[in-house]
Scaffold this active site. Structure first.
Site, PDB file in Angstrom:
ATOM      1  CE  LYS A 282      -4.397   1.295   2.052  1.00  9.29           C
ATOM      2  NZ  LYS A 282      -5.560   0.831   2.774  1.00  9.29           N
ATOM      3  CD  GLU A 367     -19.432  -2.222   8.117  1.00  9.03           C
ATOM      4  OE1 GLU A 367     -19.614  -3.306   7.509  1.00  9.03           O
ATOM      5  OE2 GLU A 367     -18.543  -1.410   7.805  1.00  9.03           O
ATOM      6  NE  ARG A 395     -22.736  -3.847   3.201  1.00  7.87           N
ATOM      7  CZ  ARG A 395     -21.559  -4.008   2.626  1.00  7.87           C
ATOM      8  NH1 ARG A 395     -20.558  -4.530   3.316  1.00  7.87           N
ATOM      9  NH2 ARG A 395     -21.398  -3.703   1.379  1.00  7.87           N
TER      10      ARG A 395
HETATM   11  C1  LIG Z   1     -19.104  -1.655   4.317  1.00  8.76           C
HETATM   12  C2  LIG Z   1     -17.918  -0.747   4.411  1.00  8.76           C
HETATM   13  N1  LIG Z   1     -17.353  -0.527   5.616  1.00  8.76           N
HETATM   14  C3  LIG Z   1     -16.271   0.275   5.717  1.00  8.76           C
HETATM   15  C4  LIG Z   1     -15.749   0.883   4.618  1.00  8.76           C
HETATM   16  C5  LIG Z   1     -14.588   1.861   4.754  1.00  8.76           C
HETATM   17  N2  LIG Z   1     -13.413   1.393   4.054  1.00  8.76           N
HETATM   18  C6  LIG Z   1     -13.079   1.840   2.829  1.00  8.76           C
HETATM   19  S1  LIG Z   1     -11.724   1.128   2.213  1.00  8.76           S
HETATM   20  C7  LIG Z   1     -11.507   0.219   3.612  1.00  8.76           C
HETATM   21  C8  LIG Z   1     -10.336  -0.709   3.724  1.00  8.76           C
HETATM   22  C9  LIG Z   1     -10.336  -1.651   2.592  1.00  8.76           C
HETATM   23  O1  LIG Z   1      -9.194  -2.447   2.661  1.00  8.76           O
HETATM   24  P1  LIG Z   1      -8.795  -3.291   1.390  1.00  8.76           P
HETATM   25  O2  LIG Z   1      -9.999  -3.904   0.795  1.00  8.76           O
HETATM   26  O3  LIG Z   1      -7.708  -4.209   1.801  1.00  8.76           O
HETATM   27  O4  LIG Z   1      -8.280  -2.214   0.365  1.00  8.76           O
HETATM   28  P2  LIG Z   1      -6.942  -1.347   0.424  1.00  8.76           P
HETATM   29  O5  LIG Z   1      -7.389   0.042   0.740  1.00  8.76           O
HETATM   30  O6  LIG Z   1      -6.041  -1.913   1.461  1.00  8.76           O
HETATM   31  O7  LIG Z   1      -6.378  -1.438  -0.928  1.00  8.76           O
HETATM   32  C10 LIG Z   1     -12.503   0.484   4.545  1.00  8.76           C
HETATM   33  C11 LIG Z   1     -12.601  -0.101   5.885  1.00  8.76           C
HETATM   34  C12 LIG Z   1     -16.380   0.626   3.382  1.00  8.76           C
HETATM   35  N3  LIG Z   1     -15.970   1.198   2.255  1.00  8.76           N
HETATM   36  N4  LIG Z   1     -17.433  -0.197   3.313  1.00  8.76           N
END
Ligand SMILES: Cc1ncc(C[n+]2csc(CCOP(=O)(O)OP(=O)(O)O)c2C)c(N)n1
Length: 625
Positions: A282, A367, A395
């Site tokens: 990342k 969630e 959710r």
């Molecule tokens: C249902 C939901 N909960 C929380 C989020 C907030 N959120 C956005 S990106 C993320 C992390 C995602 O991690 P990953 O899928 O590994 O992607 P990365 O950013 O590491 O590439 C979170 C918690 C979301 N988008 N959707």
């Protein structure tokens, strides 16, 4: 400097590039991203991590014929660049500009509008099934992060897809991070897979071993190559994806274009569901983001040299106030525990997690689980404070209803980012929570006008011994103590100004706008009553009816969709009491998905500021409304 990027207008342009040239293009894209996102703000770290993956995907697959689906969609910037939108990046996330998430109206290559995580495999499987029924021929490719994989729906989909025979390619982009460090058993499992030899090395090893078999070695390898599942070369036992019915390919270095193109070409030829596990960093290529990927996950405009954000507000946000007050409550009451669904920092719980590690739970992007988990804690005597953004709490509707409210247990929903949130747009505005909570039995719903009310409400909720939701907005916490500092009867309406011409009931963030409008209206010799409607449910009926006795013209304003909000409750109360002479005007967000733009711009556009309030007041008083 941008030799290759300048010429990149569509995915087809990649065909003319050698792998080496594509690597140069990858560097140009990184520079471009850092430059542009430093000006507009946005999701930088995740995008820097998928530069090679996006290039490889658009080289191997033929979008939009082949379908590429991005989970969450916050990592789709490189895809946007490749699909001809580089020139629009100055407008990224700005009002009328391009979105920070996939948008179908922007491009034929954006086929699914994500924002909430973990849905991509379900959508991909649906598309794959439709393709099969229609007897069509194209690939469906899903990109999901290891963070998004912690969401329950992703497992429901993997379970279903593994059982189906449809061709579906799932790319698991494993950077070991959600927004913060990823957590949980699956994360450990991925770690075990990562530390096994890479896909390519395994294949080479196997090839060498088989070739050593006298005479038959060559033909055996050739036959294996031809066999569909001959490309499962990892020696790790019990890979969860294999157990679920997927062909597992990996792990692959997600920054090695050659390897990526190789494995994606292989995946394309696998029949049935296949999961390609790629390992990325990342923030790759920008030291500041590599060091602090969580801070650069979603960031405001910043200095690209130092990595420091430009406009550091000196005011604490509501999330900060919440986190600090919760630590105080936890000191006082040993039953207090805190839960987040992968948003430790965003919800203001970072300090709490360090100070009370045994009473802090990051459950991952889960969630629904968070709410039922909180129910269990509450049934066994704890007082869980569950901090979730309004948009993501959607959710958990069933769990809120059937677990928390039916059992009538003291779970406290600390609903952060309630109301309009700005640049993240349609998928992130928290403008539905009053409507989806308003009708649930046993639930108290509160909305503070400022930081002191938030603190008082948290104490009130802790002592309530029943389900309670407190909704507060994104951004700097207001201090309206000069208007009123009565925090005793926090579950009662509060009259802030008294006037005979009209009455405004204002909820949460809108209290300040209504108060400011009342002051401006005084200059027009118009005196209005402004009520801080801090308790949304149960409706303070007696107090509202009392106010309605002396006001025939009434406005309700709330940072929520008008349908099912506080205004609807007041309207129903008026109807129930046959108060036919009351003229009620509801202000709130209209029945549509609100676009992205800054909060101030959206407020202005939709008349949700003091000017909009004044206009409505004047029109009502002039009989024009
Ligand atoms: C249902 C939901 N909960 C929380 C989020 C907030 N959120 C956005 S990106 C993320 C992390 C995602 O991690 P990953 O899928 O590994 O992607 P990365 O950013 O590491 O590439 C979170 C918690 C979301 N988008 N959707």
């Amino acid at each position: 400097m941008t030799k290759y990027l300048n010429k990149l207008k569509s995915p087809g342009d990649l065909e003319t590039l050698s792998e080496q040239e594509m690597e140069l293009l990858a560097s140009e894209i990184r520079e471009f991203l850092i430059d542009k996102v430093s000006q507009t703000g946005g999701h930088l770290a995740s995008n820097l991590g998928v530069v090679e993956l996006s290039l490889a995907l658009h080289s191997v697959f033929d979008s939009p014929k082949d379908r590429i689906i991005w989970d969450v969609g916050h990592q789709s910037y490189v895809h946007k660049i490749i699909t001809g939108r580089a020139e629009k990046f100055e407008t990224l996330r700005q009002l009328e500009g391009i979105s920070g998430f996939p948008k179908r109206e922007e491009s034929i290559h954006d086929i699914y509008e994500s924002g909430h995580s973990s849905t991509s495999v379900s959508v991909g499987l649906g598309m794959a099934k439709a393709r099969d029924i229609n007897d069509e021929d194209y690939s469906v490719v899903v990109v999901i992060g290891d963070g998004a994989l912690t969401g329950g729906i992703a497992f429901e989909a993997l379970n279903n897809a593994g059982h189906c025979t449809s061709n579906l390619i799932v790319i698991l982009n494993d950077n070991e991070m959600s927004i913060s460090q990823n957590i949980g058993g699956i994360s450990r499992h991925l770690n075990r897979l990562r530390t096994a030899s890479s896909y390519r090395k395994m294949k080479d090893k196997l090839k060498k071993a088989i070739y050593k078999i006298p005479k038959a070695g060559g033909p055996i390898f050739f036959t294996l190559e031809k066999m569909r599942d001959a490309i499962k070369y990892t020696l790790v036992d019990g890979i969860i994806f294999e157990e679920l019915g997927f062909t597992y390919l990996g792990p692959v270095d997600g920054h090695n274009l050659h390897e990526l193109i190789y494995v994606l070409n292989n995946a394309k030829n696998v029949s049935g569901p296949v999961l390609v596990h790629i390992h990325t960093k990342k923030g790759k290529g920008y030291l500041n983001a590599e060091k602090e990927p969580d801070r650069f996950h979603g960031i405001g405009p910043f200095d690209s040299e130092t990595g420091e954000v430009h406009s550091k507000s000196i005011n604490k946000t509501y999330s900060h106030i919440f986190g600090e007050k919760l630590m105080q409550l936890a000191e006082e009451n040993p039953k207090v525990v805190a839960i987040t669904a992968a948003m430790e920092d965003g919800t203001g719980l970072k300090e709490f997690s360090k100070r009370f590690p045994d009473k802090f739970f990051d459950v991952g992007i889960a969630e629904q689980h968070a709410v039922s988990f909180a129910t269990g804690l509450a049934l066994n005597g704890m007082i869980p404070f569950l901090a979730i953004y309004s948009t993501f709490l959607q959710r958990s509707y069933d769990q809120i209803m059937m677990d928390v409210c039916l059992h009538n247990v003291p779970v406290i929903f600390c609903i952060d980012r309630a109301g309009i949130v700005g640049e993240d747009g349609e998928t992130h505005h928290g403008i539905f929570d009053i409507s989806y909570l308003n009708h649930l039995p046993n639930l108290t719903i509160l909305a503070p006008k400022d930081k002191y009310e938030l603190e008082a409400m948290l104490t009130f909720a802790m002592d309530l011994n029943k389900p309670c939701a407190i909704r507060y907005p994104r951004g700097s916490a207001m201090d309206l103590s000069h208007i009123s500092n009565n925090y005793k009867d926090i579950n009662k309406l509060e009259i802030l100004t008294k006037g005979e011409d009209l009455c405004i009931f204002a909820v949460g963030r809108m209290v300040k706008a209504a108060f400011d409008a009342s002051q401006l209206l005084k200059e027009h010799k118009i005196n209005i009553t402004v009520v801080n409607a801090r308790i949304i449910k149960p409706l303070d009926e007696a107090a509202i009816l009392e106010i309605l006795k002396s006001h025939k013209k009434v406005i309700v304003i709330e940072d929520n969709t008008k349908i099912g909000g506080f205004g609807s409750s007041v309207s129903a109360l008026i109807h129930k009491n046959s108060l036919n002479d009351i003229h009620l005007y509801q202000m709130g967000w209209p029945d549509k998905y609100i676009e992205h733009g800054s909060i101030a711009e959206l407020d202005r556009r939709y008349g949700m500021d003091e000017k909009g309030i004044m206009k409505n007041v004047l029109e009502m008083l002039n009989g024009r409304k």
